[in-house]
Design a protein around this motif. Structure first.
Motif, PDB file in Angstrom:
ATOM      1  N   ASN A   8       1.125  -1.334   0.389  1.00 36.13           N
ATOM      2  CA  ASN A   8      -0.254   0.279   0.007  1.00 36.13           C
ATOM      3  C   ASN A   8       0.686   1.622   0.071  1.00 36.13           C
ATOM      4  O   ASN A   8       0.619   2.236  -0.545  1.00 36.13           O
ATOM      5  CB  ASN A   8      -1.343  -0.392   1.239  1.00 36.13           C
ATOM      6  CG  ASN A   8      -2.383  -1.288   1.154  1.00 36.13           C
ATOM      7  OD1 ASN A   8      -3.019  -1.279   0.125  1.00 36.13           O
ATOM      8  ND2 ASN A   8      -1.889  -2.026   2.635  1.00 36.13           N
ATOM      9  N   LEU A   9       1.623   0.884   0.563  1.00 33.16           N
ATOM     10  CA  LEU A   9       2.910   2.241   0.996  1.00 33.16           C
ATOM     11  C   LEU A   9       3.074   2.626  -0.634  1.00 33.16           C
ATOM     12  O   LEU A   9       3.043   3.299  -1.565  1.00 33.16           O
ATOM     13  CB  LEU A   9       3.976   2.315   1.908  1.00 33.16           C
ATOM     14  CG  LEU A   9       3.094   2.625   3.258  1.00 33.16           C
ATOM     15  CD1 LEU A   9       4.168   2.311   4.211  1.00 33.16           C
ATOM     16  CD2 LEU A   9       2.623   4.117   3.616  1.00 33.16           C
ATOM     17  N   GLY A  17       2.011   2.697 -13.686  1.00 32.62           N
ATOM     18  CA  GLY A  17       1.303   1.816 -13.336  1.00 32.62           C
ATOM     19  C   GLY A  17       0.356   0.818 -14.691  1.00 32.62           C
ATOM     20  O   GLY A  17       0.116  -0.070 -14.521  1.00 32.62           O
ATOM     21  N   SER A  18       2.125   1.319 -15.674  1.00 32.04           N
ATOM     22  CA  SER A  18       0.948  -0.213 -16.670  1.00 32.04           C
ATOM     23  C   SER A  18       1.289  -1.211 -16.604  1.00 32.04           C
ATOM     24  O   SER A  18       2.821  -1.701 -15.627  1.00 32.04           O
ATOM     25  CB  SER A  18       1.410   0.815 -17.662  1.00 32.04           C
ATOM     26  OG  SER A  18       2.678   0.319 -18.488  1.00 32.04           O
ATOM     27  N   GLU A  19       1.094  -2.690 -16.781  1.00 35.17           N
ATOM     28  CA  GLU A  19       1.173  -3.859 -16.775  1.00 35.17           C
ATOM     29  C   GLU A  19       2.510  -3.877 -17.411  1.00 35.17           C
ATOM     30  O   GLU A  19       3.788  -4.322 -17.138  1.00 35.17           O
ATOM     31  CB  GLU A  19       0.846  -4.570 -16.933  1.00 35.17           C
ATOM     32  CG  GLU A  19       1.249  -6.100 -16.245  1.00 35.17           C
ATOM     33  CD  GLU A  19       0.418  -6.913 -17.885  1.00 35.17           C
ATOM     34  OE1 GLU A  19      -0.028  -8.357 -17.323  1.00 35.17           O
ATOM     35  OE2 GLU A  19      -0.686  -7.152 -18.918  1.00 35.17           O
ATOM     36  N   ASN A  83      -0.242  -5.986  -7.449  1.00 34.45           N
ATOM     37  CA  ASN A  83      -1.449  -5.093  -7.150  1.00 34.45           C
ATOM     38  C   ASN A  83      -1.853  -5.103  -8.264  1.00 34.45           C
ATOM     39  O   ASN A  83      -3.590  -4.778  -8.501  1.00 34.45           O
ATOM     40  CB  ASN A  83      -1.043  -3.676  -6.337  1.00 34.45           C
ATOM     41  CG  ASN A  83      -2.047  -2.652  -5.733  1.00 34.45           C
ATOM     42  OD1 ASN A  83      -2.936  -2.565  -4.952  1.00 34.45           O
ATOM     43  ND2 ASN A  83      -2.575  -1.652  -7.212  1.00 34.45           N
ATOM     44  N   TYR A  84      -1.269  -4.938  -9.945  1.00 34.59           N
ATOM     45  CA  TYR A  84      -1.590  -4.499 -10.966  1.00 34.59           C
ATOM     46  C   TYR A  84      -3.275  -5.665 -10.840  1.00 34.59           C
ATOM     47  O   TYR A  84      -4.235  -5.247 -11.448  1.00 34.59           O
ATOM     48  CB  TYR A  84      -1.270  -4.300 -11.937  1.00 34.59           C
ATOM     49  CG  TYR A  84      -1.737  -4.077 -13.313  1.00 34.59           C
ATOM     50  CD1 TYR A  84      -1.774  -2.936 -13.444  1.00 34.59           C
ATOM     51  CD2 TYR A  84      -1.567  -5.126 -13.620  1.00 34.59           C
ATOM     52  CE1 TYR A  84      -2.211  -3.061 -14.653  1.00 34.59           C
ATOM     53  CE2 TYR A  84      -2.185  -5.190 -15.210  1.00 34.59           C
ATOM     54  CZ  TYR A  84      -2.897  -4.046 -16.021  1.00 34.59           C
ATOM     55  OH  TYR A  84      -3.288  -3.612 -17.466  1.00 34.59           O
ATOM     56  N   PHE A  87      -3.558  -8.727  -6.322  1.00 38.65           N
ATOM     57  CA  PHE A  87      -3.257  -9.524  -5.332  1.00 38.65           C
ATOM     58  C   PHE A  87      -2.626  -8.920  -4.646  1.00 38.65           C
ATOM     59  O   PHE A  87      -1.400  -8.127  -5.065  1.00 38.65           O
ATOM     60  CB  PHE A  87      -2.167 -11.186  -5.964  1.00 38.65           C
ATOM     61  CG  PHE A  87      -2.744 -11.164  -7.443  1.00 38.65           C
ATOM     62  CD1 PHE A  87      -3.845 -12.686  -7.380  1.00 38.65           C
ATOM     63  CD2 PHE A  87      -2.049 -11.682  -8.176  1.00 38.65           C
ATOM     64  CE1 PHE A  87      -4.177 -12.833  -8.284  1.00 38.65           C
ATOM     65  CE2 PHE A  87      -2.148 -12.266  -9.158  1.00 38.65           C
ATOM     66  CZ  PHE A  87      -3.935 -12.604  -9.441  1.00 38.65           C
ATOM     67  N   PRO A  88      -2.819  -9.351  -3.328  1.00 39.64           N
ATOM     68  CA  PRO A  88      -2.188  -8.634  -2.091  1.00 39.64           C
ATOM     69  C   PRO A  88      -0.899  -9.780  -1.872  1.00 39.64           C
ATOM     70  O   PRO A  88      -1.068 -10.701  -2.090  1.00 39.64           O
ATOM     71  CB  PRO A  88      -2.929  -8.910  -0.862  1.00 39.64           C
ATOM     72  CG  PRO A  88      -4.421  -9.416  -1.521  1.00 39.64           C
ATOM     73  CD  PRO A  88      -4.037  -9.742  -2.677  1.00 39.64           C
ATOM     74  N   MET A  89       0.333  -8.865  -1.622  1.00 41.86           N
ATOM     75  CA  MET A  89       1.324  -9.746  -0.944  1.00 41.86           C
ATOM     76  C   MET A  89       1.317 -10.011  -0.065  1.00 41.86           C
ATOM     77  O   MET A  89       1.981 -11.581  -0.183  1.00 41.86           O
ATOM     78  CB  MET A  89       2.447  -8.334  -0.680  1.00 41.86           C
ATOM     79  CG  MET A  89       2.571  -7.504  -1.723  1.00 41.86           C
ATOM     80  SD  MET A  89       3.498  -8.502  -2.881  1.00 41.86           S
ATOM     81  CE  MET A  89       5.445  -8.848  -2.268  1.00 41.86           C
TER      82      MET A  89
END
Length: 116
Positions: A8-9, A17-19, A83-84, A87-89
């Motif tokens: 999140n940070l 933020g493109s793949e 995140n893209y 998926f949460p880490m």
């Protein structure tokens, strides 16, 4: 700090933020880690104390500083790419350890891919 908090940070510093950008950035940062390891493997005196045991290492403070920084860059790109895809880490980390734990329990920790 846990991995989701880090993720999140990390996103607060994301500009592109493109793949494609995130995937290429991750590959580039992994390449920088590999380049440092390659230089250490050839016993570059900036990164390796020549009298050290090659497998257990006696890396120089400069090497440790550089690899620490590059691993952080790998983590940043990985977190943003995860995140893209939504998926949460923490979920990725948990799933990976469960998968590896099962492989170890099955005696298949070494080998190629999931179909061992």
């Amino acid at each position: 700090m846990d991995l989701d908090e880090y993720q999140n940070l990390a996103l607060t510093t994301l500009l592109y933020g493109s793949e494609e950008h995130l995937t290429y950035g991750l590959a580039a940062e992994v390449g920088e880690v590999m380049s440092l390891m390659q230089k250490a493997a050839r016993h570059d005196s900036r990164y390796w104390n020549d009298e050290a045991d090659r497998f257990f290492g006696d890396y120089t403070p400069l090497f440790k500083e550089k690899i620490f920084s590059e691993l952080g860059d790998v983590l940043w790109y990985l977190s943003c790419l995860a995140n893209y895809h939504g998926f949460p880490m923490n979920a990725i980390a948990r799933h990976n350890l469960e998968k590896l734990g099962k492989r170890k329990a099955d005696g298949k920790i070494q080998g190629n891919g999931d179909n061992r």
